[in-house]
Design a protein around this motif. Structure first.
Motif, PDB file in Angstrom:
ATOM      1  N   LEU A 208       0.795  -1.236   0.000  1.00  0.00           N
ATOM      2  CA  LEU A 208       0.000   0.000   0.000  1.00  0.00           C
ATOM      3  C   LEU A 208       0.823   1.280   0.000  1.00  0.00           C
ATOM      4  N   ARG A 209       2.153   1.153  -0.180  1.00  0.00           N
ATOM      5  CA  ARG A 209       2.979   2.354  -0.278  1.00  0.00           C
ATOM      6  C   ARG A 209       3.198   2.763  -1.726  1.00  0.00           C
ATOM      7  N   GLU A 210       2.616   2.004  -2.641  1.00  0.00           N
ATOM      8  CA  GLU A 210       2.514   2.442  -4.037  1.00  0.00           C
ATOM      9  C   GLU A 210       1.108   2.027  -4.485  1.00  0.00           C
ATOM     10  N   PRO A 211       0.560   2.699  -5.515  1.00  0.00           N
ATOM     11  CA  PRO A 211      -0.878   2.551  -5.801  1.00  0.00           C
ATOM     12  C   PRO A 211      -1.300   1.305  -6.573  1.00  0.00           C
ATOM     13  N   TYR A 212      -0.344   0.508  -7.090  1.00  0.00           N
ATOM     14  CA  TYR A 212      -0.757  -0.443  -8.121  1.00  0.00           C
ATOM     15  C   TYR A 212      -0.912  -1.900  -7.684  1.00  0.00           C
ATOM     16  N   ARG A 213      -0.332  -2.273  -6.532  1.00  0.00           N
ATOM     17  CA  ARG A 213      -0.527  -3.660  -6.081  1.00  0.00           C
ATOM     18  C   ARG A 213      -2.011  -3.938  -5.858  1.00  0.00           C
ATOM     19  N   ILE A 214      -2.731  -2.945  -5.316  1.00  0.00           N
ATOM     20  CA  ILE A 214      -4.175  -3.114  -5.088  1.00  0.00           C
ATOM     21  C   ILE A 214      -4.896  -3.425  -6.392  1.00  0.00           C
ATOM     22  N   GLU A 215      -4.466  -2.764  -7.482  1.00  0.00           N
ATOM     23  CA  GLU A 215      -5.137  -2.983  -8.769  1.00  0.00           C
ATOM     24  C   GLU A 215      -4.979  -4.433  -9.219  1.00  0.00           C
ATOM     25  N   GLY A 216      -3.847  -5.039  -8.898  1.00  0.00           N
ATOM     26  CA  GLY A 216      -3.656  -6.452  -9.214  1.00  0.00           C
ATOM     27  C   GLY A 216      -4.543  -7.330  -8.345  1.00  0.00           C
ATOM     28  N   LYS A 217      -4.576  -7.027  -7.062  1.00  0.00           N
ATOM     29  CA  LYS A 217      -5.393  -7.823  -6.135  1.00  0.00           C
ATOM     30  C   LYS A 217      -6.877  -7.677  -6.429  1.00  0.00           C
ATOM     31  N   LYS A 218      -7.229  -6.520  -6.996  1.00  0.00           N
ATOM     32  CA  LYS A 218      -8.615  -6.265  -7.396  1.00  0.00           C
ATOM     33  C   LYS A 218      -9.124  -7.337  -8.356  1.00  0.00           C
ATOM     34  N   THR A 219      -8.210  -7.885  -9.155  1.00  0.00           N
ATOM     35  CA  THR A 219      -8.638  -8.855 -10.177  1.00  0.00           C
ATOM     36  C   THR A 219      -9.219 -10.129  -9.554  1.00  0.00           C
ATOM     37  N   MET A 220      -8.933 -10.380  -8.271  1.00  0.00           N
ATOM     38  CA  MET A 220      -9.594 -11.528  -7.604  1.00  0.00           C
ATOM     39  C   MET A 220     -11.098 -11.327  -7.596  1.00  0.00           C
ATOM     40  N   GLY A 221     -11.524 -10.092  -7.346  1.00  0.00           N
ATOM     41  CA  GLY A 221     -12.946  -9.780  -7.304  1.00  0.00           C
ATOM     42  C   GLY A 221     -13.565  -9.802  -8.697  1.00  0.00           C
ATOM     43  N   LEU A 222     -12.847  -9.244  -9.678  1.00  0.00           N
ATOM     44  CA  LEU A 222     -13.360  -9.224 -11.053  1.00  0.00           C
ATOM     45  C   LEU A 222     -13.503 -10.654 -11.570  1.00  0.00           C
ATOM     46  N   GLU A 223     -12.473 -11.452 -11.291  1.00  0.00           N
ATOM     47  CA  GLU A 223     -12.450 -12.835 -11.776  1.00  0.00           C
ATOM     48  C   GLU A 223     -13.565 -13.661 -11.142  1.00  0.00           C
ATOM     49  N   LEU A 224     -13.771 -13.445  -9.849  1.00  0.00           N
ATOM     50  CA  LEU A 224     -14.825 -14.175  -9.145  1.00  0.00           C
ATOM     51  C   LEU A 224     -16.192 -13.848  -9.751  1.00  0.00           C
ATOM     52  N   ALA A 225     -16.432 -12.569 -10.022  1.00  0.00           N
ATOM     53  CA  ALA A 225     -17.713 -12.152 -10.614  1.00  0.00           C
ATOM     54  C   ALA A 225     -17.901 -12.804 -11.977  1.00  0.00           C
ATOM     55  N   GLU A 226     -16.851 -12.770 -12.798  1.00  0.00           N
ATOM     56  CA  GLU A 226     -16.975 -13.345 -14.141  1.00  0.00           C
ATOM     57  C   GLU A 226     -17.220 -14.856 -14.057  1.00  0.00           C
ATOM     58  N   GLN A 227     -16.474 -15.525 -13.156  1.00  0.00           N
ATOM     59  CA  GLN A 227     -16.637 -16.978 -13.007  1.00  0.00           C
ATOM     60  C   GLN A 227     -18.041 -17.367 -12.582  1.00  0.00           C
ATOM     61  N   LEU A 228     -18.662 -16.521 -11.766  1.00  0.00           N
ATOM     62  CA  LEU A 228     -20.018 -16.822 -11.278  1.00  0.00           C
ATOM     63  C   LEU A 228     -21.070 -16.201 -12.197  1.00  0.00           C
ATOM     64  N   LYS A 229     -20.695 -15.982 -13.460  1.00  0.00           N
ATOM     65  CA  LYS A 229     -21.593 -15.411 -14.474  1.00  0.00           C
ATOM     66  C   LYS A 229     -22.170 -14.082 -14.015  1.00  0.00           C
ATOM     67  N   TRP A 230     -21.248 -13.209 -13.579  1.00  0.00           N
ATOM     68  CA  TRP A 230     -21.583 -11.842 -13.144  1.00  0.00           C
ATOM     69  C   TRP A 230     -22.547 -11.848 -11.958  1.00  0.00           C
ATOM     70  N   ASN A 231     -22.265 -12.753 -11.066  1.00  0.00           N
ATOM     71  CA  ASN A 231     -22.913 -12.824  -9.767  1.00  0.00           C
ATOM     72  C   ASN A 231     -21.833 -12.883  -8.712  1.00  0.00           C
ATOM     73  N   LEU A 232     -22.226 -12.777  -7.458  1.00  0.00           N
ATOM     74  CA  LEU A 232     -21.234 -12.882  -6.393  1.00  0.00           C
ATOM     75  C   LEU A 232     -21.770 -13.787  -5.293  1.00  0.00           C
ATOM     76  N   PRO A 233     -20.865 -14.374  -4.488  1.00  0.00           N
ATOM     77  CA  PRO A 233     -21.325 -15.229  -3.390  1.00  0.00           C
ATOM     78  C   PRO A 233     -21.964 -14.389  -2.277  1.00  0.00           C
ATOM     79  N   ASP A 234     -22.520 -15.052  -1.268  1.00  0.00           N
ATOM     80  CA  ASP A 234     -23.128 -14.327  -0.147  1.00  0.00           C
ATOM     81  C   ASP A 234     -22.074 -13.805   0.818  1.00  0.00           C
ATOM     82  N   VAL A 235     -20.975 -14.566   0.911  1.00  0.00           N
ATOM     83  CA  VAL A 235     -19.961 -14.184   1.890  1.00  0.00           C
ATOM     84  C   VAL A 235     -18.580 -14.610   1.390  1.00  0.00           C
TER      85      VAL A 235
END
Ligand SMILES: *Cc1c(COP(=O)(O)O)cnc(C)c1O
Length: 407
Positions: A208-235
Motif C-alpha cells: 500500500l505504499r505504491e498505488p498499483y498492487r491493489i489494482e492487481g489484487k482487485k482482479t480476484m474480485g473481477l475474476e470471481l464475478a466473471e466466473q459466477l456469471k456476473w454474480n457474487l457469493p453471499d460471503v
C-alpha cells in the motif's frame, strides 16, 4: 490500448494526484487509489467483451487496469484460478451442498496470489521507467516480485526478517532478487528501504505504499464475478494481513456496480486473522476506525503475520460497508482443518487458506453464517511452501510385514 485511468486519489482525504508519474502515498501518508473513467469504459466495453477475451488470466481485465502500453505488461502465464467445492469438509461442517467453495490461488505463478499484485506493480514500474524495486517481506511477496521483475528486466532487492521461512528467502534469490536477511521485524526492513530511497534510488513496493498492487489484487474480485456469471457469493472469507486483497476486491465490486456489469447483492466481507496476530479483529470488536500495533505477533500463517497495516481503516471500511465482520482462529484450529481438507478433499491448502475454512466452520456453528449461504474462501498460496508433518512408517524390503498395509 490506452488506459482509462483518470487520476489517483488519497483513500483518506480524497486529495487528487496525477497519474502517469511516479507516486507513493498521499501527503497525509495514506494509500493512493487508482480512479478510472468508468463512464468511458462502459461506453467502449461490455462485460461480454471481457468474457470473450483471449488474454491470459488477470490481463483479461485490462480495461480496468492501469497499464497503458501492452508491451509493458509483464506476464508469466497467469491463469484464471479455479473454484473448487469442499464437498466432504463442507458436509462435515454442516454447509448445504455447493455452498462451501475454495478459490484456489495457489495455481498462479510463484505459487501464490501475490503474483497478481506484484505483476501489476512491476508492469507499472516498467511503464514509469523505474529500474530498481525493493520490498520488505516475510513470505510470498519477495518471490513474486523477484520473478516478475526478472521477467521484465528490472532489478530487485528483497529484505527479509532473519526468521523468514528458508524456502521464501531462497525462492526470491533464485528468481533473481538481491536477497538479504535482516536482524529485525518486517517493519524494520521497511524502514531500511524507506531510508535507502535517496542514496540507492530504489523504489519501495511495500504493501500500500505504491498505488498499483491493489489494482492487481482487485482482479480476484473481477475474476470471481466473471466466473459466477456476473454474480457474487453471499460471503467471502479472506485471510487478512496488509489487507490489499480485501480492499482490492471491495474496490472491484464498486467498479462493477458503477459499470452496470453486476446488480446482485454484494458479499459480506469477512477478514480472517490468527489469534496470535489479530489487530484488525481487535479494532473491529472495539468499533475503532484504525487498528493498533499488535505486540509479539506469532502465527504459523506467516502471510497474515502483519502487526500493523497502513490500510487498516480501508479494511475496516470494507467490512463495515459490506455487512461483514472480522474473526480470529487459533493455529490449532487451522492445522486441524488443513489436515482434514487434505485427507478428505484432496487439497493441500496453505495455513492462511485453511484459517479461512476454520473461521467459516466456527461461523456456521455459531449461526453467524447460514448453511445455505454461498461462501467463498481464498486459498492464497500453495501448501507446498510450508512445513508438513513427517512420515515415519518404514518397510524393510528383506522382511515385508504385510499387516503394515492393512487400513
Ligand atoms: C500476503 C499473504 C496474505 C495476506 O494478504 P493481504 O491481501 O496483504 O492481506 C494471505 N495469505 C498469504 C499466503 C499471503 O502470502
Amino acid at each position: 490500448m490506452a488506459s482509462f485511468v483518470s487520476h489517483l486519489e488519497c483513500s483518506f482525504t480524497g486529495e487528487r494526484f496525477p497519474s502517469g508519474t511516479i507516486q507513493t502515498v498521499s501527503n497525509s501518508g495514506k494509500p493512493l487509489l487508482v480512479k478510472y473513467d468508468l463512464e468511458r469504459i462502459s461506453k467502449e466495453y461490455s462485460r461480454e467483451d471481457i468474457t470473450n477475451s483471449e488474454e491470459a488470466g488477470f490481463w483479461r481485465y485490462s480495461p480496468l487496469l492501469p497499464v497503458e502500453l501492452e508491451r509493458n505488461r509483464v506476464s508469466l502465464g497467469e491463469v484464471v484460478t479455479p473454484l473448487i467445492e469442499l464437498e466432504k469438509t463442507g458436509k462435515m461442517i454442516g454447509a448445504n451442498p455447493g455452498m462451501a467453495i475454495i478459490k484456489d490461488e495457489s495455481r498462479l505463478p510463484t505459487g501464490s496470489f501475490k503474483a497478481r499484485g506484484l505483476g501489476l506493480a512491476v508492469s507499472m514500474a516498467k511503464e514509469l521507467g523505474i529500474e530498481h524495486l525493493a520490498i520488505p517481506t516475510n513470505g510470498n511477496a519477495g518471490s513474486a516480485l523477484a520473478a516478475y521483475a526478472s521477467r521484465g528486466g528490472l532489478t530487485t532487492t528483497v529484505l527479509c526478517p532473519d526468521n523468514t521461512p528458508e524456502i521464501n528467502v531462497r525462492e526470491a534469490r533464485i528468481q533473481g532478487a538481491k536477497t538479504h536477511l535482516v536482524n529485525g521485524l518486517i517493519g524494520e526492513c521497511g524502514k531500511i528501504i524507506a531510508d535507502g530511497t535517496e542514496s540507492i534510488e530504489w523504489f519501495a513496493v511495500s504493501t500500500l505504499r505504491e498505488p498499483y498492487r491493489i489494482e492487481g489484487k482487485k482482479t480476484m474480485g473481477l475474476e470471481l464475478a466473471e466466473q459466477l456469471k456476473w454474480n457474487l457469493p453471499d460471503v467471502i472469507f479472506y485471510p487478512t494481513g496488509g489487507g490489499t486483497g480485501i480492499i482490492g476486491m471491495w474496490k472491484a465490486f464498486g467498479e462493477l456496480v458503477e459499470l452496470g456489469w453486476i446488480d446482485c447483492r454484494l458479499p459480506k466481507m469477512v477478514a480472517v486473522q490468527s489469534t496470535g496476530c489479530a489487530p484488525i479483529v481487535r479494532a473491529w470488536d472495539e468499533g475503532k476506525e484504525f487498528a493498533e500495533f499488535w505486540d509479539n505477533a506469532e502465527t504459523i500463517s506467516s502471510g497474515i503475520r502483519v502487526p500493523s497495516a497502513l490500510g487498516d481503516f480501508l479494511i475496516l471500511n470494507a467490512i463495515r460497508e459490506s455487512g461483514g465482520f472480522a474473526i480470529a482462529v487459533t493455529d490449532e484450529e487451522t492445522l486441524e482443518i488443513q489436515n482434514q481438507i487434505g485427507m478428505e478433499d484432496g487439497l493441500l491448502l496453505c495455513p492462511e487458506g485453511a484459517a479461512t475454512v476454520a473461521a467459516y466452520r466456527n461461523c456456521i456453528n455459531s449461526g453467524m453464517v447460514d448453511a445455505d449461504e454461498k461462501a467463498v474462501m481464498f486459498n492464497t498460496a500453495t501448501g507446498l511452501k510450508y512445513p508438513m508433518p513427517p512420515v515415519s512408517s518404514r518397510v524393510d524390503k528383506e522382511n515385508v510385514d504385510f499387516s503394515t498395509f492393512q487400513s
